[in-house]
Design an enzyme around this catalytic site. Structure first.
Site, PDB file in Angstrom:
ATOM      1  CG  ASP A  98       8.804   3.601   1.516  1.00 52.25           C
ATOM      2  OD1 ASP A  98       8.801   3.623   0.175  1.00 52.25           O
ATOM      3  OD2 ASP A  98       8.855   2.328   1.159  1.00 52.25           O
ATOM      4  CG  ASP A 199       4.455   4.315  -1.742  1.00 54.18           C
ATOM      5  OD1 ASP A 199       4.059   3.366  -1.355  1.00 54.18           O
ATOM      6  OD2 ASP A 199       2.887   4.947  -1.662  1.00 54.18           O
ATOM      7  CD  GLU A 266       4.440   0.947  -4.796  1.00 52.14           C
ATOM      8  OE1 GLU A 266       3.845  -0.369  -5.153  1.00 52.14           O
ATOM      9  OE2 GLU A 266       3.598   1.812  -4.236  1.00 52.14           O
ATOM     10  CG  HIS A 339       5.220  -3.804   1.670  1.00 54.18           C
ATOM     11  ND1 HIS A 339       6.151  -3.863   0.795  1.00 54.18           N
ATOM     12  CD2 HIS A 339       4.452  -2.899   1.604  1.00 54.18           C
ATOM     13  CE1 HIS A 339       5.606  -2.388   0.737  1.00 54.18           C
ATOM     14  NE2 HIS A 339       4.470  -2.157   1.013  1.00 54.18           N
ATOM     15  CG  ASP A 340       2.423  -3.649  -1.244  1.00 54.14           C
ATOM     16  OD1 ASP A 340       1.853  -3.541   0.389  1.00 54.14           O
ATOM     17  OD2 ASP A 340       2.647  -2.695  -1.804  1.00 54.14           O
TER      18      ASP A 340
HETATM   19  C1  NOJ Z   1       2.426   1.118  -1.954  1.00 55.42           C
HETATM   20  C2  NOJ Z   1       2.706   0.551  -0.266  1.00 55.42           C
HETATM   21  O1  NOJ Z   1       3.826  -0.549  -1.257  1.00 55.42           O
HETATM   22  C3  NOJ Z   1       2.016  -0.183   0.612  1.00 55.42           C
HETATM   23  O2  NOJ Z   1       2.227  -0.692   1.133  1.00 55.42           O
HETATM   24  C4  NOJ Z   1       0.755   0.866   0.233  1.00 55.42           C
HETATM   25  O3  NOJ Z   1      -0.602   0.320   0.761  1.00 55.42           O
HETATM   26  C5  NOJ Z   1       0.207   2.327  -0.554  1.00 55.42           C
HETATM   27  N1  NOJ Z   1       1.490   2.289  -1.535  1.00 55.42           N
HETATM   28  C6  NOJ Z   1       0.289   3.279  -0.576  1.00 55.42           C
HETATM   29  O4  NOJ Z   1       0.943   3.670   0.149  1.00 55.42           O
END
Ligand code: NOJ
Length: 579
Positions: A98, A199, A266, A339-340
Site C-alpha cells: 500500500d 491510497d 484508489e 477494509h473500508d
Molecule cells: C483510503 C483507505 O483505504 C482508508 O482506510 C484510509 O482511511 C484513507 N484512504 C486515508 O488514508
C-alpha cells in the site's frame, strides 16, 4: 488486447491488524500472515495486497505513516517482512504494498520539521496557510468530519488534512516531495515487491488557490453530500486535481515503467470517463483504479450514512459502463468489499437464510467480469457485518468522529447506530475467523477489535472441511478463470438491463461465448435468454446449486433450455459454448 500476468491474476487483500496474531497481543502481525501462506496458496490467489505495515501511530490503523521504510513494531520486523515476501515468491505468489502518499502522519520526521518555522527546509513539504478572519483558510470538510484544516500554534498557521488531523496532506506541488516519494518507491521495488495499491491517489493535486468548496463551478455538484457540519466537501478543487495526470506520468516514467509490476490506484468519485484517463494503456499512468460508484448505490442524498436500498438495475448500469468503456483501452479492477466497506454478503446478498448461496452468487459476479478480481480477507468464508453492543466497542476513526458530529447535531443515538451497523468500516475489520474457539483462532490474547459472535458457525476450519463451502467455490472460480481465457479477456454485453431480479451477461471471445445468470433475490426466478442469442450445446461450468459447484446439474447441461431457466434463490449459473 495485451495479455499480462496482472490481468490473469486474482488479488487477495490482507488487513494486517485483523488477519492472524502470532504472539498473543491481540493484534495481527506478519509472522501470523506467514503461518497462513499455505491457506492462501490453497485458495489459489496469485497476488497479495498488504494494507499498510509501516511505522505508524495508528490514528487511522496504519494509513498515517511516520516512517515509510520501516515496519510497525506491533506487526514485526523488516526481517519478518522479508521472510513474508520470500514465502510468497517461493509459492509463486506476488506481493503488492500500500502506497499512502497523499498524506503522512503528523509524527513523520518531515512534519516534525515542517511545523518548526515558516523558513524550515521542510515547510513546503505540507500545505500551510494563514487563517482568514480568525478562521480556517477555507471551508473544506475533512473526510473524517469537521474542518480539513488544523491550527498549529508554533507558527500560528493552519495545515491541510483531508483525512484526520494526524494525517497532514503532502504538498505534491513541491518537486522535492515528489522526488522523495519516487526514491522511497524505488527502494521498495528494489527489495523485490510486485507493485503498489495507491491510497486516494486521485486527490494528490490540489488547486493551489484553495478556493472555498462551492466556488468556481456552480453547476457542478460537489460530488459528495455534506454531513451536518458547517464545512463542505471541496472535491471539485482536489478530486482529479489540475496536475494529477502530470504527476502520475512523471511517476510512471521515473519509477513504474522500470519494473514488471502492477498498480491499482484508489480513485475517489471517478466516473468511467475519468477512470479511463488513469488506466488507458497509451497514457502510461496506472494499470487499474478502484472506483466507488458501486459503493454509493445505497447512499441517500445525505451521503454514506443516509441509508437507502440499492437497485439491481443501478448496479448493472454502473458495471456495464465500466466494462464497456475500458474494453480494449484499459483494465478494470473489480471488488465488492474491502477494509473500508461493509461486508459484501450483508450488503448485496443475504447474511441469514441464504448466506452461503448468496456469497457464492456474488463471488460468481466478481470472478466472471472483465477485470482483475480483488477478494477481501474473510469474504472467501462469507464473513458478515457485525453489531457491536456499544459505540465504545468501535475503533474506527471515521465511525467515531461521525458519531460525535451527528450526536452534537442532535441526531438520535439509535438512528446513528443503525447506520453504523450497515456502513461502519469496522464491519469489515473484525478479526478473521479461523476456527470456533474463544477468539476464533485469531489470537490467544484479547483481540484489538471484538470478534463477530457468529464465529462459532462461520470459520475457516469448517469451510476447509466442507467440499461445498464458499471457500471451495471460490477456489473453483479462480481455477476456472485460469483455464478459460474468455473469462479474463472476453468482451461483455449485458442482457435485460432493467430487470430488478436477475443480472445476466454474455462474454464473447474468439469462437466461444459465456453466459452468466445471477439471481439477486431470495425467491425463485425464471430467466429467458434473449431471442437473438443463439447457443449450441451449453456446458455448465459452475453453479452454486446442484451439488459440488453444480457438477450434478452439469451432467445434462447440453440439453438445458437457456430460453427458459428456473433459478433457485440467489442461484448463479455460468454456461460456456462454442459458436
Ligand atoms: C483510503 C483507505 O483505504 C482508508 O482506510 C484510509 O482511511 C484513507 N484512504 C486515508 O488514508
Amino acid at each position: 488486447m495485451n495479455k499480462t500476468w496482472w490481468k490473469e491474476s486474482v488479488v487477495y487483500q490482507i488487513y494486517p491488524r485483523s488477519f492472524m496474531d502470532s504472539n498473543g497481543d491481540g493484534i495481527g502481525d506478519i509472522p501470523g500472515m506467514i503461518s497462513k501462506l499455505d491457506y492462501l496458496h490453497q485458495l489459489g490467489v496469485h497476488v497479495i495486497w498488504l494494507c499498510p505495515v509501516y511505522q505508524s501511530p495508528n490514528d487511522d490503523n496504519g494509513y498515517d505513516i511516520s516512517n515509510y521504510q520501516d515496519i510497525m513494531d506491533e506487526f514485526g520486523t523488516m526481517a519478518d517482512w522479508e521472510q513474508l515476501l520470500e514465502g510468497l515468491h517461493q509459492r509463486g505468489m506476488k506481493l503488492i504494498m500500500d502506497l499512502v502518499v497523499n498524506h503522512s502522519s503528523d509524527e513523520h520526521a518531515w512534519f516534525a520539521e515542517s511545523r518548526q518555522s515558516q523558513g524550515n527546509h521542510y515547510r513546503d513539504y505540507y500545505i500551510w496557510r494563514p487563517g482568514k478572519d480568525g478562521r480556517e483558510p477555507n471551508d473544506w470538510a475533512s473526510f473524517f468530519s469537521g474542518s480539513a484544516w488544523k491550527h498549529d500554534e508554533v507558527t500560528d498557521e493552519y495545515y491541510l488534512h483531508l483525512f484526520s488531523e494526524k494525517q497532514p496532506d503532502l504538498n505534491w506541488e513541491n518537486p522535492t516531495v515528489r522526488e522523495e516519494v519516487y526514491k522511497m518507491m524505488t527502494w521498495w521495488l528494489d527489495k523485490g515487491i510486485d507493485g503498489f495499491r495507491m491510497d486516494v491517489i486521485n486527490l494528490i493535486s490540489k488547486d493551489p488557490r484553495l478556493p472555498n468548496a462551492r466556488d468556481g463551478i456552480p453547476e457542478m455538484g460537489t460530488g459528495e453530500p455534506d454531513g451536518p457540519s458547517r464545512y463542505h466537501f471541496g472535491g471539485q478543487h482536489f478530486v482529479n486535481g489540475p496536475r494529477v495526470h502530470e504527476y502520475l506520468q512523471e511517476m510512471n516514467e521515473k519509477v513504474l515503467s522500470r519494473y514488471d509490476i502492477m498498480t491499482v490506484g484508489e480513485a475517489v468519485n471517478v466516473t468511467p470517463q475519468d477512470g479511463a484517463l488513469y488506466v488507458q494503456e497509451d497514457r502510461h499512468e496506472l494499470n487499474m483504479v478502484f472506483h466507488f460508484e458501486l459503493m454509493r448505490v445505497d447512499a441517500g442524498p445525505g451521503g454514506k450514512w443516509d441509508l437507502r436500498p440499492w437497485r439491481l438495475s443501478e448496479i448493472k448500469s454502473i458495471i456495464t459502463q465500466w466494462q464497456t468503456l475500458l474494453h480494449n483501452k484499459g483494465w478494470n479492477s473489480n471488488y465488492l468489499n474491502n477494509h473500508d466497506q461493509a461486508r459484501m454478503v450483508s450488503r448485496f446478498g443475504n447474511d441469514t437464510t441464504y448466506r452461503k448461496p448468496s456469497a457464492k452468487m456474488l463471488g460468481t459476479l466478481l470472478h466472471t467480469l472483465q477485470g482483475t478480481p480483488y477478494i477481501y480477507q474473510g469474504e472467501e468464508i462469507g464473513m458478515t457485518n457485525v453489531k457491536l453492543p456499544s459505540i465504545d466497542d468501535y475503533q474506527d476513526i471515521e465511525t467515531l468522529n461521525m458519531y460525535k458530529e451527528y450526536s452534537a447535531a442532535g441526531v438520535d443515538h439509535q438512528q446513528i447506530m443503525e447506520s453504523i451497523y450497515v456502513k461502519s468500516r469496522d464491519n469489515a475489520r473484525t478479526p478473521m475467523q479461523w476456527d470456533d474457539s474463544e477468539h476464533a483462532g485469531f489470537t490467544t490474547g484479547t483481540p484489538w477489535l471484538a470478534i463477530n459472535p457468529n464465529h462459532h458457525d462461520i470459520h475457516v476450519k469448517e469451510a476447509l472441511a466442507d467440499p461445498d463451502s464458499i471457500f471451495h467455490y471460490y477456489r473453483r472460480l479462480i481455477e476456472l478463470r485460469g483455464q478459460n481465457d474468455i473469462i479474463v479477456y472476453g468482451d461483455y454485453r449485458v442482457l435485460q438491463p432493467d430487470d430488478e431480479q436477475l443480472f445476466a451477461y454474455i462474454r464473447s471471445y474468439e469462437q466461444q461465448q459465456l453466459l452468466v445468470v445471477l439471481n439477486f433475490t431470495d425467491q425463485p426466478q425464471s430467466f429467458q435468454l434473449d431471442e437473438d442469442v443463439t447457443y449450441n450445446q451449453p456446458e455448465l461450468l459452475i453453479s452454486n446449486y446442484g451439488g459440488d459447484h453444480g457438477r450434478e446439474l452439469a451432467e445434462a447441461s447440453r440439453e438445458h433450455d437457456l430460453h427458459s431457466l428456473q433459478l433457485e434463490p440467489y442461484e448463479a449459473r455460468v454456461y460456456l459454448w462454442q459458436m
